[in-house]
Design a protein around this motif. Structure first.
Motif, short mmCIF file in Angstrom:
data_model
loop_
_atom_site.label_atom_id
_atom_site.label_comp_id
_atom_site.label_asym_id
_atom_site.label_seq_id
_atom_site.Cartn_x
_atom_site.Cartn_y
_atom_site.Cartn_z
N GLU A 221 -16.43 -27.81 13.35
CA GLU A 221 -15.14 -27.97 12.78
C GLU A 221 -15.63 -28.95 11.41
N LEU A 222 -16.45 -29.85 11.49
CA LEU A 222 -16.87 -30.42 10.20
C LEU A 222 -17.35 -29.46 9.14
N VAL A 223 -17.75 -28.39 9.50
CA VAL A 223 -18.46 -27.56 8.39
C VAL A 223 -17.12 -26.70 8.02
N ALA A 306 -15.27 -41.28 14.28
CA ALA A 306 -15.69 -40.58 15.63
C ALA A 306 -14.48 -39.49 16.31
N VAL A 307 -14.92 -38.79 16.79
CA VAL A 307 -14.19 -37.79 17.79
C VAL A 307 -13.88 -38.51 18.98
N ILE A 336 -10.59 -39.86 15.85
CA ILE A 336 -10.06 -38.33 15.73
C ILE A 336 -9.73 -37.93 17.12
N ASP A 337 -8.39 -37.67 17.50
CA ASP A 337 -8.05 -37.51 18.91
C ASP A 337 -8.46 -36.17 19.32
N GLN A 338 -8.12 -34.86 18.32
CA GLN A 338 -8.35 -33.76 18.52
C GLN A 338 -9.25 -33.00 17.05
N PRO A 339 -10.34 -32.77 17.59
CA PRO A 339 -11.28 -32.45 16.30
C PRO A 339 -10.90 -31.08 15.76
N THR A 340 -10.13 -31.24 14.73
CA THR A 340 -9.49 -29.72 14.12
C THR A 340 -9.84 -30.20 12.63
N GLU A 346 -7.68 -35.64 7.32
CA GLU A 346 -6.89 -36.68 7.27
C GLU A 346 -7.62 -38.17 7.66
N ALA A 347 -8.89 -38.13 8.62
CA ALA A 347 -9.27 -39.39 9.10
C ALA A 347 -10.30 -39.63 7.95
N ILE A 348 -11.20 -38.79 7.37
CA ILE A 348 -12.44 -38.86 6.55
C ILE A 348 -11.56 -39.49 5.08
N SER A 349 -10.27 -38.88 4.65
CA SER A 349 -9.63 -39.14 3.61
C SER A 349 -8.99 -40.46 3.59
#
Length: 406
Positions: A221-223, A306-307, A336-340, A346-349
């Motif tokens: 998902e990160l990719v 972190a997921v 991150i509750d759901q790794p999408t 959103e989290a990294i931003s």
């Protein structure tokens, strides 16, 4: 004993084994390491930081060769274990089975450590085959089994391990190098000279992820999210550390998304201090890397995205169900509750848009764990446990402390 040791920088358990072997050696314990060879050209013995490392057996490359590997390892241990007081295996897998089989004839004490977290744990490994299930069963014969959390202890009890043979020793945190603007610039300069893909400007934000290159891992998902991240932050660099069978697939995906200039895949590092110093953000994508890579990121004072999982929360926050004193109650980690793809962006931003605040959170998290679970205290617990096991195993005949001054 462990399946991986230096220079296997892409394997979390190798980093943990290097830490524990070095820590015990610095505490006046004579340490020798046994690990397999991954090529016939590798020497059967070498020294790592004055620690002898034995590689008597060739590592198994398929299921059919595991039995041969275990037999070879058991034979070597039977010949050599009488010169040791304790065999400590870093997982309850084939190496643990060999250690216990050898201890029957040599009388050497055995300590096993419950390895992995979540789907990478020993309990999940025991479900994969009959041979793996046997490893879990024979592990009950060890003198002591180390559980690193309450969850690990409960999984051992569920597998019918005796409660009086389970010892609790949690994750330790080291005091990493001081993070300053000067040390950050120096680390970036060194890495840029070593690898052109790692060359960056002083104001370039860098996010790193240390994970195996597999298609079914959390890195997938990160990719997919990287293209959207670079749309929001054109100057962002994402460093994907590690190796794996699907490395080429991940690279092709990223190149196809047009983000080749924004990513680097430099492989593995046996020493991560400079990489962590150069980075601005650490990404934990699944339950891999919780024994060494993630604690090292905490020690390096890196903001963490972190997921969310029970295992990751236990490592980063502690476990309130165990009544632990060192439970983190502050929101010092971005979860991150759901790794999408959307949740990653959103989290990294959120972190990159307010780096000073999240750097402060990372500093608080580091100080918390250095106070509550420093690596020096964890090593002391291992030394005391080894001493107790030797005394109990050999009685008054050989009840000599391993903490004796050399």
């Amino acid at each position: 004993m462990g399946r991986h040791f230096w220079p296997h920088g892409c394997v979390d358990s190798a980093g943990w084994l290097v830490e524990i072997a070095g820590g015990l050696s610095r505490n006046a314990v004579h340490v020798e390491v046994c690990t397999p060879r991954y090529a016939t050209s590798w020497p059967e013995k070498f020294w790592f930081r004055e620690i002898p490392v034995h590689r008597p057996a060739v590592a198994p490359r398929s299921d059919w060769s595991v039995g041969r590997y275990t037999r070879h390892l058991t034979h070597w241990l039977r010949q050599n274990a009488s010169s040791y007081d304790v065999i400590l295996a870093d997982a309850i897998r084939e190496e643990a089975a060999a250690a216990i089989e050898a201890s029957r004839s040599t009388g050497c004490a055995t300590i096993l450590r419950y390895a992995g977290w979540g789907r990478h744990s020993d309990a999940q490994f025991w479900k994969t085959s009959r041979a793996a299930k046997r490893c879990g069963s024979i592990g009950r014969m060890a003198d002591v089994v180390i559980a690193k959390s309450g969850t690990c202890g409960r999984e051992l009890l569920a597998a019918r391990y005796a409660s009086d043979r389970i010892a609790r020793i949690e994750t330790g945190y080291i005091a990493g190098p001081n993070r300053t603007a000067a040390s950050r610039a120096q680390a970036r300069g060194s890495l840029g000279l070593m690898n052109g893909d790692l060359k960056t400007d002083a104001d370039t934000p860098i996010a790193i992820c240390n994970a195996p290159m597999v298609r079914d891992g959390g890195i997938t998902e990160l990719v997919h999210a990287t293209r959207h991240l670079t749309d929001h932050f054109p100057n962002l660099r994402v460093w994907l550390l590690g190796d794996g069978p699907h490395r080429d697939w991940i690279y092709d995906q990223l190149r196809g998304d047009g983000v080749r200039a924004s990513i680097a895949m430099p492989g593995s590092f046996s020493e991560l201090d400079e990489v962590y110093l150069a980075a601005d953000l650490y990404l934990q994508t699944d339950d891999f890397g919780l024994d060494h890579f993630l604690p090292s990121a905490v020690s390096a004072e890196l903001p963490i995205v972190a997921v969310s999982s029970e295992s990751a929360r236990t490592v980063l926050l502690g476990s309130p169900t165990d009544g632990a004193d060192g439970v983190v109650t502050q929101p010092w980690v971005r979860w991150i509750d759901q790794p999408t793809t959307t949740s990653y962006v959103e989290a990294i931003s959120a972190v990159l848009n307010d780096l000073p605040t999240h750097r402060s959170h990372a500093a608080h998290l580091r100080r918390h764990w250095l106070r509550n679970s420093p690596q020096t205290s964890v090593i002391d617990e291992y030394v005391r446990l080894i001493d107790r096991v030797i005394t109990k195993k050999s009685g008054t005949r050989r009840g000599v402390s391993v903490e004796a001054t050399p």
